[in-house]
Scaffold this motif. Sequence first.
Motif, mmCIF file in Angstrom:
data_model
loop_
_atom_site.group_PDB
_atom_site.id
_atom_site.type_symbol
_atom_site.label_atom_id
_atom_site.label_comp_id
_atom_site.label_asym_id
_atom_site.label_seq_id
_atom_site.Cartn_x
_atom_site.Cartn_y
_atom_site.Cartn_z
ATOM 1 N N GLY A 12 -7.487 29.120 -14.030
ATOM 2 C CA GLY A 12 -8.048 29.050 -12.679
ATOM 3 C C GLY A 12 -7.029 28.771 -11.587
ATOM 4 O O GLY A 12 -7.390 28.637 -10.428
ATOM 5 N N VAL A 13 -5.752 28.673 -11.941
ATOM 6 C CA VAL A 13 -4.733 28.453 -10.915
ATOM 7 C C VAL A 13 -3.860 29.704 -10.780
ATOM 8 O O VAL A 13 -2.983 29.954 -11.595
ATOM 9 C CB VAL A 13 -3.830 27.241 -11.241
ATOM 10 N N TYR A 17 -2.752 29.397 -5.428
ATOM 11 C CA TYR A 17 -3.135 27.992 -5.605
ATOM 12 C C TYR A 17 -1.976 27.160 -6.122
ATOM 13 O O TYR A 17 -1.803 26.011 -5.762
ATOM 14 C CB TYR A 17 -4.357 27.878 -6.523
ATOM 15 N N VAL A 154 -7.805 23.389 -1.544
ATOM 16 C CA VAL A 154 -8.536 22.857 -2.697
ATOM 17 C C VAL A 154 -9.780 22.077 -2.282
ATOM 18 O O VAL A 154 -9.845 21.525 -1.194
ATOM 19 C CB VAL A 154 -7.654 21.956 -3.585
ATOM 20 N N THR A 155 -10.760 22.091 -3.182
ATOM 21 C CA THR A 155 -11.980 21.306 -2.961
ATOM 22 C C THR A 155 -12.065 20.241 -4.051
ATOM 23 O O THR A 155 -11.345 20.303 -5.046
ATOM 24 C CB THR A 155 -13.222 22.202 -3.085
ATOM 25 N N GLN A 156 -12.981 19.300 -3.858
ATOM 26 C CA GLN A 156 -13.200 18.273 -4.880
ATOM 27 C C GLN A 156 -13.518 18.905 -6.224
ATOM 28 O O GLN A 156 -12.953 18.536 -7.250
ATOM 29 C CB GLN A 156 -14.370 17.350 -4.482
ATOM 30 N N LYS A 157 -14.444 19.856 -6.198
ATOM 31 C CA LYS A 157 -14.877 20.496 -7.445
ATOM 32 C C LYS A 157 -13.701 21.116 -8.172
ATOM 33 O O LYS A 157 -13.545 20.979 -9.379
ATOM 34 C CB LYS A 157 -15.903 21.592 -7.121
ATOM 35 N N TYR A 158 -12.871 21.798 -7.402
ATOM 36 C CA TYR A 158 -11.751 22.521 -7.975
ATOM 37 C C TYR A 158 -10.785 21.557 -8.664
ATOM 38 O O TYR A 158 -10.399 21.750 -9.820
ATOM 39 C CB TYR A 158 -11.050 23.305 -6.875
ATOM 40 N N ILE A 159 -10.422 20.499 -7.951
ATOM 41 C CA ILE A 159 -9.490 19.544 -8.555
ATOM 42 C C ILE A 159 -10.089 18.914 -9.802
ATOM 43 O O ILE A 159 -9.453 18.825 -10.848
ATOM 44 C CB ILE A 159 -9.104 18.419 -7.563
ATOM 45 N N LYS A 161 -12.294 20.058 -11.811
ATOM 46 C CA LYS A 161 -12.320 21.020 -12.918
ATOM 47 C C LYS A 161 -10.963 21.099 -13.602
ATOM 48 O O LYS A 161 -10.867 21.152 -14.825
ATOM 49 C CB LYS A 161 -12.685 22.410 -12.383
ATOM 50 N N LEU A 162 -9.906 21.118 -12.791
ATOM 51 C CA LEU A 162 -8.567 21.203 -13.373
ATOM 52 C C LEU A 162 -8.243 19.958 -14.181
ATOM 53 O O LEU A 162 -7.693 20.028 -15.278
ATOM 54 C CB LEU A 162 -7.519 21.373 -12.278
#
Length: 717
Positions: A12-13, A17, A154-159, A161-162
């Motif tokens: 996803g990166v 990103y 970046v969003t909260q969700k994105y971070i 998830k990573l």
Amino acid sequence: MTLDTPIGELYGVGPKYEQYFNKNGIFTVNDLLYYFPRAYQNRKDVYKIDTPVFDNMPHSYVLTVASEPKVAMIRRGMNILKFRAFDDSGSITVTYFNQNYLKDVFRTGATFRFWGRIVKEKRTLSLNSPSYEPCVREEELPPFVSIYPLFQGVTQKYISKLVSQIRPCISTLIKEYIPSDIRYKYHLCALPFALENIHFPESDEALHAAIKRLTFDELFIFALSLSQMKTVSSSKLAPRMNDGDASPLVDMLPYELTDAQKKVISDICGDMCSTNAVSDADFSMFTRPMNRIIVGDVGSGKTVCAAVAAYIACKNGYQCALMVPTEILAFQHYDSLFPMFNSLGLKCELLTGSTPKKEKNQILSRLKSGDTDFVIGTHALIQTGVEFKNLGLVITDEQHRFGVMQRAKLAEKSASAHVLVMSATPIPRTLSLMIYGDLDISLIDTMPPGRKKVNTYSVDSSYRSRLNAFIRKQVENKNQVYIVCPSVEEKKENDLDTPDYNPFIIDIKDDTPPLKAAVDYAKELKENIFPDLTVEFLHGKMKCKEKDEIMMHFANGEIDILVSTTVIEVGVNVPNATLMIVENAERFGLSQLHQLRGRVGRGKDQSFCVLVSDARSPKSMERLQIMHTTYDGYTIAEKDLQMRGPGDFFSSSDSIRQSGELGFNIAKSCNDNILLHNAFECAREILKDDRSLSKPEHELLRKKVSELCNLNAQTIS
Ligand code: ADP
Ligand code: MG
């Protein structure tokens, strides 16, 4: 996956990103693991629909969907999706905007855990755009949701998830580096547990254990690095100054030195002229480098001590550089020191970012040829291209604006120079031994005679009109006024991202009057209250050049009222300013208030400091009360430390601004004096038996320490 795996290899990166992350210092899996949440939402405490909520904060609600979601178009490009949901205490309308796809998520009869604020609109309760998690069994949902500091892209969700992607590998990737006996002694949890729980806390206790452990690590490794630096610097040599007679300069001063100043000067001469044998070789020309800090309250007269040091270096044939954090401070030092050095036959020059190129080149060549004895300047002094013929002494002023380790690096640049730093930040003794552990400390603990104390009051905003009249009176007397505000611009309301639970922030919630913002307040004053006076604003987000210009105008008396954030706290001297007003005084550390107060009371007229605060908690009141009765920076700093913990010194703008360079991330919010003490104690114990950390069980620790030292070496260049 290893700790060094580039962030771009995570699922996803993409390249774009990856760039966003890199820009923010996150390159590897390890970096991401050490990118800690800034707060947590406590979602495990579930509220009922009819639970009264007083704090206007979001909360958790476990609700079952009662009706099929309906989508309506309210205007072009704006859809609203609504459905009813209930728990055993009542029912509510849940709405989302422009998220039609949620129709298929919220099936009638399904249960979710929502996170949001309930609002009352025309007698119906509704929950607008809450976050949601499908909920089969409540206890399977995570008790906390981490809130990360965001950056572009970046969003909260994105971070999260990573971070979830690397979570399963934490226990295999992370190697413990603190020996187990130490962990037992100080009750520290294991590192993998700490890293897992800082991102995914399983309970309050686990979260606090994680914070404690990771804070300890930062402090501990910092403590080890400090002593490492000391070892390096004490192995070097600096020129020995044979002629330590400062009287030609001292005799020119229009005043008598205080005893404290005399003592500092004798410390300095002792260092630079020391005949201590350095090694068995004939080093009559060398001595151990001075590595000294002069700590003294604002106005205690540090500059002249520095001038003496510079004079001694120059008269012995060496060059001296004095570095200050702002251009205006450089000008002020130059203005006061140039005449003295000039009449002593020494060449003194000024070099800042705004020195015109042609002139700059000339100065550079004079520094290189040795024509210039003494140069005063800003960061421009440590840029590449600045070369000296024989730099013998490096002085930095207002040390807290530079990095602790920058200093070491600056000294390193000039292969063999003495180092003198000055700081006006009163740091509690315990802390200063830690922070300045690698320096010898000279204290200026008395003020020059004849200083008037700044009368200090605190008022609430019902005094506004009297206060404004008082401002006017100062200006009519041809004096000037500072107004300090805690923020730059008005904060946007209703930020759902605001967490309700933040273990790092303890006492703000019950006591938060709205913040005055410098830009808006200056505008208001200018337009409505003092249209006939000159009102300007100043804040840290302005360009350096703009800031310096405004400050210069203020210093020249062309501005009556300067509305500012704390950027003015650095040692600029405007004797004509007689009134300092601090808005939202509850927001500032006591040391910071003291520092701000030191901006006035520098001239012949009586000065005043008014602390404006509507905070009514006993703790806030007690803090402000201390300012009325205490005028000594050290006493204030000690009280601040007792009341707020060391985190205040690490993170707030008043003191040790280099917290970033200290490698402090989580520790900058530390409010635990004992933890701080333990970390330093522990470092001492380890080094006692293993000075260079070369024992096999310290190998990982040594790696960590050298990483921190290198990191700091890089931030300098
Ligand atoms: P700081 O320690 O904040 O850098 P400065 O060195 O700028 O303070 O000194 C503040 C003011 O006090 C200056 O105007 C300086 O000339 C004056 N001063 C310094 N030492 C003495 C002294 N011994 N007697 C009287 N005035 C002094
Ligand atoms: Mg100063």
